[in-house]
Design a protein around this motif. Structure first.
Motif, PDB file in Angstrom:
ATOM      1  N   THR A   2       0.880  -1.328   0.044  1.00  0.00           N
ATOM      2  CA  THR A   2       0.053   0.005  -0.108  1.00  0.00           C
ATOM      3  C   THR A   2       0.910   1.350  -0.053  1.00  0.00           C
ATOM      4  N   ALA A   3       0.673   2.269  -0.819  1.00  0.00           N
ATOM      5  CA  ALA A   3       1.335   3.327  -0.963  1.00  0.00           C
ATOM      6  C   ALA A   3       1.096   4.097   0.554  1.00  0.00           C
ATOM      7  N   VAL A   4       2.053   4.724   0.840  1.00  0.00           N
ATOM      8  CA  VAL A   4       1.993   5.856   1.845  1.00  0.00           C
ATOM      9  C   VAL A   4       1.817   7.163   1.476  1.00  0.00           C
ATOM     10  N   LEU A   5       0.739   7.697   1.811  1.00  0.00           N
ATOM     11  CA  LEU A   5       0.249   8.843   1.468  1.00  0.00           C
ATOM     12  C   LEU A   5       0.865   9.906   2.529  1.00  0.00           C
ATOM     13  N   THR A   6       1.214  11.160   2.030  1.00  0.00           N
ATOM     14  CA  THR A   6       1.509  12.297   3.073  1.00  0.00           C
ATOM     15  C   THR A   6       0.435  13.352   2.799  1.00  0.00           C
ATOM     16  N   PRO A   7       0.293  13.922   3.568  1.00  0.00           N
ATOM     17  CA  PRO A   7      -0.957  15.038   3.454  1.00  0.00           C
ATOM     18  C   PRO A   7      -0.468  16.091   2.447  1.00  0.00           C
ATOM     19  N   ALA A   8      -1.344  16.676   1.926  1.00  0.00           N
ATOM     20  CA  ALA A   8      -1.368  17.491   0.707  1.00  0.00           C
ATOM     21  C   ALA A   8      -1.444  18.885   1.707  1.00  0.00           C
ATOM     22  N   THR A   9      -0.326  19.768   1.284  1.00  0.00           N
ATOM     23  CA  THR A   9      -0.371  20.910   1.996  1.00  0.00           C
ATOM     24  C   THR A   9      -0.975  21.902   1.041  1.00  0.00           C
ATOM     25  N   ASP A  10      -1.251  23.105   1.392  1.00  0.00           N
ATOM     26  CA  ASP A  10      -1.729  24.336   0.531  1.00  0.00           C
ATOM     27  C   ASP A  10      -0.745  24.610  -0.826  1.00  0.00           C
ATOM     28  N   ALA A  11       0.652  24.479  -0.160  1.00  0.00           N
ATOM     29  CA  ALA A  11       1.788  24.597  -1.350  1.00  0.00           C
ATOM     30  C   ALA A  11       1.438  23.547  -2.272  1.00  0.00           C
ATOM     31  N   ASP A  12       1.360  22.164  -1.954  1.00  0.00           N
ATOM     32  CA  ASP A  12       1.106  21.076  -2.760  1.00  0.00           C
ATOM     33  C   ASP A  12      -0.069  21.416  -3.735  1.00  0.00           C
ATOM     34  N   LEU A  13      -1.229  21.802  -3.022  1.00  0.00           N
ATOM     35  CA  LEU A  13      -2.380  21.939  -4.026  1.00  0.00           C
ATOM     36  C   LEU A  13      -2.301  22.931  -4.892  1.00  0.00           C
ATOM     37  N   GLU A  14      -1.438  24.279  -4.632  1.00  0.00           N
ATOM     38  CA  GLU A  14      -1.042  24.996  -5.587  1.00  0.00           C
ATOM     39  C   GLU A  14      -0.119  24.838  -6.782  1.00  0.00           C
ATOM     40  N   VAL A  15       0.893  23.751  -6.258  1.00  0.00           N
ATOM     41  CA  VAL A  15       1.763  23.156  -7.310  1.00  0.00           C
ATOM     42  C   VAL A  15       0.686  22.247  -8.230  1.00  0.00           C
ATOM     43  N   PRO A  23      -8.235  23.701 -10.436  1.00  0.00           N
ATOM     44  CA  PRO A  23      -8.070  23.361  -9.017  1.00  0.00           C
ATOM     45  C   PRO A  23      -7.964  21.918  -8.697  1.00  0.00           C
ATOM     46  N   MET A  24      -7.521  21.265  -7.644  1.00  0.00           N
ATOM     47  CA  MET A  24      -7.755  20.080  -7.405  1.00  0.00           C
ATOM     48  C   MET A  24      -9.043  19.733  -6.507  1.00  0.00           C
ATOM     49  N   ARG A  25      -9.336  18.611  -6.874  1.00  0.00           N
ATOM     50  CA  ARG A  25     -10.804  17.970  -6.275  1.00  0.00           C
ATOM     51  C   ARG A  25     -10.444  16.668  -5.740  1.00  0.00           C
ATOM     52  N   GLY A  26     -10.952  16.425  -4.458  1.00  0.00           N
ATOM     53  CA  GLY A  26     -11.168  15.297  -3.539  1.00  0.00           C
ATOM     54  C   GLY A  26      -9.735  14.672  -3.312  1.00  0.00           C
ATOM     55  N   VAL A  27      -8.723  15.595  -2.913  1.00  0.00           N
ATOM     56  CA  VAL A  27      -7.484  15.105  -2.802  1.00  0.00           C
ATOM     57  C   VAL A  27      -7.243  14.357  -1.264  1.00  0.00           C
ATOM     58  N   VAL A  28      -6.945  13.039  -1.044  1.00  0.00           N
ATOM     59  CA  VAL A  28      -6.681  12.671   0.086  1.00  0.00           C
ATOM     60  C   VAL A  28      -5.261  12.536   0.367  1.00  0.00           C
ATOM     61  N   GLY A  29      -4.369  12.761  -0.507  1.00  0.00           N
ATOM     62  CA  GLY A  29      -2.939  12.892  -0.036  1.00  0.00           C
ATOM     63  C   GLY A  29      -2.140  12.817  -1.403  1.00  0.00           C
ATOM     64  N   ILE A  30      -0.655  12.892  -1.169  1.00  0.00           N
ATOM     65  CA  ILE A  30       0.419  12.832  -1.994  1.00  0.00           C
ATOM     66  C   ILE A  30       0.816  11.530  -2.028  1.00  0.00           C
ATOM     67  N   ALA A  31       0.967  10.834  -3.077  1.00  0.00           N
ATOM     68  CA  ALA A  31       1.297   9.520  -3.197  1.00  0.00           C
ATOM     69  C   ALA A  31       2.628   9.213  -3.563  1.00  0.00           C
ATOM     70  N   ALA A  32       3.330  10.241  -4.375  1.00  0.00           N
ATOM     71  CA  ALA A  32       4.307  10.266  -4.811  1.00  0.00           C
ATOM     72  C   ALA A  32       5.053  11.645  -5.182  1.00  0.00           C
ATOM     73  N   ARG A  33       6.364  11.817  -4.757  1.00  0.00           N
ATOM     74  CA  ARG A  33       6.888  13.226  -4.939  1.00  0.00           C
ATOM     75  C   ARG A  33       8.239  13.102  -5.991  1.00  0.00           C
ATOM     76  N   CYS A  34       8.402  14.135  -6.363  1.00  0.00           N
ATOM     77  CA  CYS A  34       9.707  14.658  -7.441  1.00  0.00           C
ATOM     78  C   CYS A  34      10.767  14.438  -6.050  1.00  0.00           C
ATOM     79  N   VAL A  35      12.093  14.277  -6.632  1.00  0.00           N
ATOM     80  CA  VAL A  35      12.966  14.568  -5.518  1.00  0.00           C
ATOM     81  C   VAL A  35      13.152  15.574  -4.894  1.00  0.00           C
ATOM     82  N   CYS A  36      12.442  16.824  -5.870  1.00  0.00           N
ATOM     83  CA  CYS A  36      12.805  17.976  -5.159  1.00  0.00           C
ATOM     84  C   CYS A  36      11.541  18.276  -4.167  1.00  0.00           C
ATOM     85  N   GLY A  37      10.718  17.467  -4.040  1.00  0.00           N
ATOM     86  CA  GLY A  37       9.440  17.531  -3.069  1.00  0.00           C
ATOM     87  C   GLY A  37       8.049  17.928  -3.696  1.00  0.00           C
ATOM     88  N   ASN A  38       8.091  18.330  -5.002  1.00  0.00           N
ATOM     89  CA  ASN A  38       6.882  18.491  -5.554  1.00  0.00           C
ATOM     90  C   ASN A  38       6.080  17.330  -5.680  1.00  0.00           C
TER      91      ASN A  38
END
Length: 171
Positions: A2-15, A23-38
């Motif tokens: 199972t993927a480990v989700l990290t909470p989506a921050t306001d900055a994540d939602l803007e990215v 705009p994003m809809r129904g976000v439950v979390g970030i499932a994978a990130r770029c090496v830079c964090g995006n």
């Protein structure tokens, strides 16, 4: 796995709004990130806030990854990968297991009758959308979705190299 989700921050939602142009809809979390964090893959509720069913739990957002999957699809590799599914029982079994894992991950956020048994990308019997399969492979990690892993390996994009227009940290 199972993927480990990290909470989506306001900055994540803007990215992600910038990545997708909406705009994003129904976000439950970030499932994978770029090496830079995006964000690279977002996990989305199986029923959007407007009530629409949404089967694509793992959604690829990274523009360079999305472009690479589009370019790969343009080479008609999906036909080759579908033939591989028919010819290789081990890969077909692993792909079915990936489908089951995808459904289990999504079910943790609610069951939606309209999409019961439907995962993404053509799983479990065909290859339909490399974007969805790569998103699942990135979220779940190597070895979970064999077709997603193959798509990532054949693409020009790498999750180990930042290709963001606005990286968060030096890559």
């Amino acid at each position: 796995m199972t993927a480990v989700l990290t909470p989506a921050t306001d900055a994540d939602l803007e990215v992600m709004r910038e990545q997708l142009g909406r705009p994003m809809r129904g976000v439950v979390g970030i499932a994978a990130r770029c090496v830079c964090g995006n964000p690279t893959v977002v996990a989305t509720e199986p029923r959007l806030p407007d009530g629409s069913p949404f089967p694509t739990f793992y959604y690829l957002t990274h523009p360079a990854a999305t472009a690479a999957m589009s370019a790969l699809e343009a080479t008609h590799v999906m036909r080759e990968l579908s033939e591989l599914l028919e010819a290789d029982d081990d890969i077909a079994g692993a792909y079915r297991a990936a489908h089951d894992a995808y459904l289990a991950d999504r079910a943790a956020y609610g069951e939606v009758d309209e999409i019961a048994g439907i995962s993404a990308g053509g799983m479990p019997t065909r290859v339909k959308c490399l974007h969805a399969l790569a998103g699942h492979a990135l979220a779940a990690g190597p070895g979970v979705n064999p077709i997603g892993d193959l798509a990532l390996a054949r693409s020009t994009w790498s999750p180990e190299r930042c290709a963001c227009a606005n990286p968060r940290v030096a890559a």
